[in-house]
Every structure is written in C-alpha cells, then in structure tokens.
Design an enzyme around this catalytic site. Sequence first.
Site, PDB file in Angstrom:
ATOM      1  N   LYS A   1       2.157  -5.456  -7.013  1.00 16.09           N
ATOM      2  CA  LYS A   1       3.179  -5.410  -5.958  1.00 16.09           C
ATOM      3  C   LYS A   1       3.770  -6.803  -5.762  1.00 16.09           C
ATOM      4  O   LYS A   1       4.979  -6.970  -5.617  1.00 16.09           O
ATOM      5  CB  LYS A   1       2.572  -4.890  -4.648  1.00 16.09           C
ATOM      6  CG  LYS A   1       2.285  -3.386  -4.673  1.00 16.09           C
ATOM      7  CD  LYS A   1       1.429  -2.907  -3.500  1.00 16.09           C
ATOM      8  CE  LYS A   1       1.056  -1.435  -3.656  1.00 16.09           C
ATOM      9  NZ  LYS A   1       0.137  -0.931  -2.633  1.00 16.09           N
TER      10      LYS A   1
ATOM     11  N   ASP B   1       4.767   1.042   4.273  1.00 16.16           N
ATOM     12  CA  ASP B   1       3.976   2.090   3.619  1.00 16.16           C
ATOM     13  C   ASP B   1       4.156   3.445   4.312  1.00 16.16           C
ATOM     14  O   ASP B   1       3.736   4.468   3.785  1.00 16.16           O
ATOM     15  CB  ASP B   1       2.477   1.726   3.681  1.00 16.16           C
ATOM     16  CG  ASP B   1       1.902   1.390   2.317  1.00 16.16           C
ATOM     17  OD1 ASP B   1       2.496   1.813   1.307  1.00 16.16           O
ATOM     18  OD2 ASP B   1       0.866   0.706   2.276  1.00 16.16           O
TER      19      ASP B   1
ATOM     20  N   GLN C   1      -3.697  -2.642   2.294  1.00 16.80           N
ATOM     21  CA  GLN C   1      -4.116  -1.859   1.129  1.00 16.80           C
ATOM     22  C   GLN C   1      -5.351  -1.021   1.468  1.00 16.80           C
ATOM     23  O   GLN C   1      -6.319  -1.531   2.032  1.00 16.80           O
ATOM     24  CB  GLN C   1      -4.406  -2.811  -0.042  1.00 16.80           C
ATOM     25  CG  GLN C   1      -4.702  -2.113  -1.353  1.00 16.80           C
ATOM     26  CD  GLN C   1      -3.522  -1.360  -1.948  1.00 16.80           C
ATOM     27  OE1 GLN C   1      -2.361  -1.740  -1.783  1.00 16.80           O
ATOM     28  NE2 GLN C   1      -3.800  -0.263  -2.637  1.00 16.80           N
TER      29      GLN C   1
HETATM   30  N1  GUN Z   1      -4.061   2.869  -1.689  1.00 15.57           N
HETATM   31  C1  GUN Z   1      -3.647   3.741  -2.627  1.00 15.57           C
HETATM   32  N2  GUN Z   1      -2.308   3.859  -2.597  1.00 15.57           N
HETATM   33  C2  GUN Z   1      -1.870   3.049  -1.614  1.00 15.57           C
HETATM   34  C3  GUN Z   1      -0.584   2.743  -1.093  1.00 15.57           C
HETATM   35  O1  GUN Z   1       0.461   3.243  -1.519  1.00 15.57           O
HETATM   36  N3  GUN Z   1      -0.567   1.836  -0.070  1.00 15.57           N
HETATM   37  C4  GUN Z   1      -1.699   1.289   0.432  1.00 15.57           C
HETATM   38  N4  GUN Z   1      -1.562   0.439   1.451  1.00 15.57           N
HETATM   39  N5  GUN Z   1      -2.891   1.548  -0.019  1.00 15.57           N
HETATM   40  C5  GUN Z   1      -2.977   2.435  -1.038  1.00 15.57           C
END
Ligand code: GUN
Length: 296
Positions: free
Chosen positions: A52, A119, A96
């Site tokens: 990311k 998110d 995350q």
């Molecule tokens: N864990 C798995 N997929 C994601 C996501 O898209 N965002 C976040 N914050 N954690 C994740």
Amino acid sequence: MQLLDGKKILAEIKEELLQKVQTYVQKGSRPPCLAAVLVGNDGASQTYVASKEKNSEQCGFVSRILRFDESTTEAQILLEIEKLNNDPSLDGFIVQSPLPSHISAQKVFDAIDPSKDVDGFNTLNTGKLAKGMNSFVPATPLGIVELLKRYKIETSGKHCVVIGRSDIVGRPMSILLSLPNATGNATVTLCHSKTQNLKNFTLQADIIIAALGKAEFLTADMVKEGAIVVDVGITRIEDKTKKLGFRLAGDVKFDEVAPKCSFITPVPGGVGLMTIASLLQNTMKAYEQRFSTLNS
Ligand code: GUN
C-alpha cells in the site's frame, strides 16, 4: 476465457491519480496523505502495508506507516487514532487487520473519524453504504465493482452469487451489487458456511464472487459454462520449492475452472491489486472532500 487483469487496471488507476495529484500540486495544494497503522508482526499484514505504501508513493501521495508492538494496549491505539483524526496533514488512514486478540477491532474502526475512514470499516460508513448514501466503501468489494466496470461487464439483471459473508468483503459486496445504480441492479444470493447445497446456487450464477477464505474451494463442477468468476481468496500454502517457502492460492481451483469461464481473475494479480487501487481512490476522495469542505 479472458483474464480480469488487476495489474493492468491498477496501473491505469495509478496513472489517473498521479495526473490528478500533479494538477493539485501545480495549483499550490499539498499532495494527498495516507497512513497505515500496523500492530504486531503478522507476515501477510506487513506485506500488504508495504505494498500500500509503495503504490501510494507511486501515484504522488505521501505515505506513513505507524508500527506498534504486539503488546500495545487498546487504549494506546485509541489514543493514536485520536491524534490521526486531528492531524490536518492527513486525509485518510487505515488500521490493518487482523489486530491482536486483546484489541477490539470494531471499537478501533469506530474511533476513526468517518471522513478519514478510507477502509470504510466504521459503522457510520457501513450504514450509509447499506442505504446507498455517499460513503467510504471497503476497498475489496469496491475494487471488484471497479474491475467489472472497466471490463464493461454488465451486472444489471445478472444473478450474482457471493460466497462468504465477512464484514469486509462478502456482505458489503452483496449490498453493492444489489444497489439500484449502474454498477448494481443484480439479483444477489449471499451464501455462507450454513448454506445447504451451495452448488445448486453457484451453478445458477452468472457472476460468482468467491470470498470464503478456503484455498481452491470452487471447483469446475460448481460453475456454469460462460460464468464470470472473481476470486478474493489469498491463502499461503507451504511449498518448499518456492523462495519464500509458500505459494499463494485463491478460493478457486483456477486450472479447472478457468476453461469454463468467460472472465476470471488470477491469484495473484487480480482482486488483491484492485483492493490497493480502491484504497488509493478512497484516499483521493477523502482528500477532495476535505478540501471542498475547507473551501466552502
Ligand atoms: N485485512 C485484510 N484486508 C484488509 C483491508 O482491506 N484493510 C485492512 N485495514 N485490513 C485488512
């Protein structure tokens, strides 16, 4: 059979975002800024967050990663979130998941300012999505909708079968596809671990979204000829012949399912990259909304 190429579409989206950033910066604005909060040492999470960061910098964003030890308390994380909420140099941030078990993920997501919740995990954004209101939509289902749109795959009137009802993929996916708009209007069946005779449903599907997190679960006998198959799964399977000691498997038995499909996503190179693309688009949206609010 045609591949739905997440790598190609991510590159297109990054180019579009870079152009926008350059225009804003030329006009004297700062670039968009995205932060990621990472708690603990989960290997897959480290990889996702690094990716990311790399991708956001490639489209001209400023990126920050805030790392915390596994033993950090919930109260400390909530305090950090408060700081990020009040930081005017930051447009959006993510926490995350998975988080260590002593931290309530939903409490953390609900502490995020909804206008920075790129998110889309905050309950306010979840509710707005369910009502078809402007909101931040979780990046994976949003990325899937974007992928279908860019390949001109019509969803209106189609029967979409979503397998898996997670808060971050399956349920929001079912909502997006059923909304009365250009990328929705589908007839949606949401299947899950308690569904009986799953194959009866998948065999009727024009579009299958496999998001249950079980490696190579969807087999050729479960898919009708000409279907579109989107594979959300990404499981690490031990493989000593690989440099990293594992290979990545999707929820779809690709080799046998692909010949029956009109379109299918590869793993890797499909949905995972679209999740990044949508997170970047959500960050641009947060940035633009922030500055339009400031200027109005
Ligand atoms: N864990 C798995 N997929 C994601 C996501 O898209 N965002 C976040 N914050 N954690 C994740």
